[in-house]
Design a protein around this motif. Structure first.
Motif, PDB file in Angstrom:
ATOM      1  N   ARG A  11       0.844  -1.214   0.000  1.00 40.70           N
ATOM      2  CA  ARG A  11       0.000   0.000   0.000  1.00 40.70           C
ATOM      3  C   ARG A  11       0.872   1.254   0.000  1.00 40.70           C
ATOM      4  O   ARG A  11       0.611   2.202  -0.749  1.00 40.70           O
ATOM      5  CB  ARG A  11      -0.911  -0.031   1.231  1.00 40.70           C
ATOM      6  N   ALA A  12       1.901   1.287   0.818  1.00 42.47           N
ATOM      7  CA  ALA A  12       2.806   2.442   0.863  1.00 42.47           C
ATOM      8  C   ALA A  12       3.500   2.628  -0.471  1.00 42.47           C
ATOM      9  O   ALA A  12       3.637   3.756  -0.962  1.00 42.47           O
ATOM     10  CB  ALA A  12       3.837   2.262   1.982  1.00 42.47           C
ATOM     11  N   PHE A  40       0.506   2.413  11.894  1.00 44.51           N
ATOM     12  CA  PHE A  40       0.384   3.672  12.628  1.00 44.51           C
ATOM     13  C   PHE A  40       1.508   4.626  12.210  1.00 44.51           C
ATOM     14  O   PHE A  40       1.277   5.791  11.906  1.00 44.51           O
ATOM     15  CB  PHE A  40       0.458   3.342  14.126  1.00 44.51           C
ATOM     16  N   VAL A  41       2.724   4.122  12.151  1.00 47.69           N
ATOM     17  CA  VAL A  41       3.894   4.943  11.829  1.00 47.69           C
ATOM     18  C   VAL A  41       3.850   5.437  10.383  1.00 47.69           C
ATOM     19  O   VAL A  41       4.102   6.617  10.107  1.00 47.69           O
ATOM     20  CB  VAL A  41       5.200   4.155  12.103  1.00 47.69           C
ATOM     21  N   LEU A  42       3.529   4.560   9.445  1.00 49.98           N
ATOM     22  CA  LEU A  42       3.463   4.966   8.037  1.00 49.98           C
ATOM     23  C   LEU A  42       2.356   5.988   7.788  1.00 49.98           C
ATOM     24  O   LEU A  42       2.543   6.948   7.039  1.00 49.98           O
ATOM     25  CB  LEU A  42       3.242   3.757   7.137  1.00 49.98           C
ATOM     26  N   THR A  43       1.218   5.792   8.415  1.00 50.62           N
ATOM     27  CA  THR A  43       0.115   6.751   8.252  1.00 50.62           C
ATOM     28  C   THR A  43       0.559   8.135   8.680  1.00 50.62           C
ATOM     29  O   THR A  43       0.380   9.121   7.964  1.00 50.62           O
ATOM     30  CB  THR A  43      -1.110   6.306   9.083  1.00 50.62           C
ATOM     31  N   ARG A  44       1.172   8.232   9.841  1.00 47.46           N
ATOM     32  CA  ARG A  44       1.624   9.532  10.349  1.00 47.46           C
ATOM     33  C   ARG A  44       2.775  10.113   9.527  1.00 47.46           C
ATOM     34  O   ARG A  44       2.881  11.317   9.365  1.00 47.46           O
ATOM     35  CB  ARG A  44       1.991   9.416  11.813  1.00 47.46           C
ATOM     36  N   ALA A  45       3.598   9.241   8.986  1.00 48.27           N
ATOM     37  CA  ALA A  45       4.695   9.718   8.138  1.00 48.27           C
ATOM     38  C   ALA A  45       4.148  10.378   6.872  1.00 48.27           C
ATOM     39  O   ALA A  45       4.594  11.466   6.493  1.00 48.27           O
ATOM     40  CB  ALA A  45       5.623   8.561   7.770  1.00 48.27           C
ATOM     41  N   PHE A  50       2.762  16.224   4.352  1.00 46.70           N
ATOM     42  CA  PHE A  50       1.888  17.303   3.911  1.00 46.70           C
ATOM     43  C   PHE A  50       1.733  18.386   4.978  1.00 46.70           C
ATOM     44  O   PHE A  50       1.597  19.554   4.671  1.00 46.70           O
ATOM     45  CB  PHE A  50       0.494  16.752   3.566  1.00 46.70           C
ATOM     46  N   ASN A  51       1.724  17.963   6.212  1.00 49.27           N
ATOM     47  CA  ASN A  51       1.397  18.865   7.313  1.00 49.27           C
ATOM     48  C   ASN A  51       2.663  19.362   8.008  1.00 49.27           C
ATOM     49  O   ASN A  51       2.889  19.088   9.180  1.00 49.27           O
ATOM     50  CB  ASN A  51       0.479  18.139   8.301  1.00 49.27           C
ATOM     51  N   ASN A  52       3.507  20.080   7.239  1.00 51.54           N
ATOM     52  CA  ASN A  52       4.703  20.648   7.840  1.00 51.54           C
ATOM     53  C   ASN A  52       5.096  21.930   7.110  1.00 51.54           C
ATOM     54  O   ASN A  52       4.615  22.218   6.020  1.00 51.54           O
ATOM     55  CB  ASN A  52       5.854  19.634   7.882  1.00 51.54           C
ATOM     56  N   ILE A  53       5.986  22.672   7.703  1.00 51.80           N
ATOM     57  CA  ILE A  53       6.378  23.982   7.185  1.00 51.80           C
ATOM     58  C   ILE A  53       7.090  23.912   5.836  1.00 51.80           C
ATOM     59  O   ILE A  53       7.101  24.882   5.073  1.00 51.80           O
ATOM     60  CB  ILE A  53       7.229  24.723   8.234  1.00 51.80           C
ATOM     61  N   ASP A  54       7.697  22.768   5.506  1.00 56.61           N
ATOM     62  CA  ASP A  54       8.418  22.625   4.236  1.00 56.61           C
ATOM     63  C   ASP A  54       7.492  22.376   3.042  1.00 56.61           C
ATOM     64  O   ASP A  54       7.952  22.356   1.910  1.00 56.61           O
ATOM     65  CB  ASP A  54       9.433  21.485   4.332  1.00 56.61           C
ATOM     66  N   ASN A  55       6.206  22.166   3.310  1.00 55.19           N
ATOM     67  CA  ASN A  55       5.246  21.939   2.227  1.00 55.19           C
ATOM     68  C   ASN A  55       4.577  23.268   1.877  1.00 55.19           C
ATOM     69  O   ASN A  55       3.747  23.755   2.629  1.00 55.19           O
ATOM     70  CB  ASN A  55       4.196  20.916   2.660  1.00 55.19           C
TER      71      ASN A  55
END
Length: 137
Positions: A11-12, A40-45, A50-55
């Motif tokens: 899936r990843a 859990f880890v891959l979902t958050r990764a 997307f959800n960070n200042i570099d995006n």
């Protein structure tokens, strides 16, 4: 995808090109059941990409049944989360920031049935009764 044995790895690997394309092209990426098969880890990764200042402009819009994604301490801001409730043949969209007061835990509210979700105690009682009926029927 030879060599990728787990569902999560497959899936990843399938999601990665779409994620990269959205990030590099500053596009919106829409995914239903986003976390299906992912750890859990891959979902958050993926979310963190997307959800960070570099995006600068890419956006991830996804549907999930994983209430741990209602994490407003480390993962999202309240205004970023919307809940969709089915109503007959239609649906209604609610902003989490309109439903949760400051200091309240959205995960806890959801589990207690306060966000239109299924109350776990009522669900457990229903399932026990259903099991009894099937056993005795």
């Amino acid at each position: 995808m030879e060599g990728l044995s787990s569902l999560g790895a497959r899936r990843a690997s399938a999601l990665a090109p779409y994620v990269v394309d959205a990030l590099l092209g500053e596009k919106a990426l829409f995914i239903d059941e986003f976390d299906s098969g992912l750890s859990f880890v891959l979902t958050r990764a993926f979310v963190s990409l997307f959800n960070n200042i570099d995006n600068p402009g890419a956006q991830l819009v996804f549907a999930s049944h994983d209430i741990t994604l209602l994490d407003t301490k480390r993962l999202f801001l309240l205004p970023q989360i919307k809940l969709i409730a089915k109503k007959g043949h239609g649906a209604a969209i609610f902003s989490l920031e309109k439903l949760v007061k400051e200091g309240e835990d959205p995960q806890d509210l959801f589990l207690r049935g306060k966000l239109g979700s299924v109350n776990r105690a009522a669900l457990a009682k229903f399932l026990v009764e259903l099991g009894k009926r099937r056993k005795n029927g």
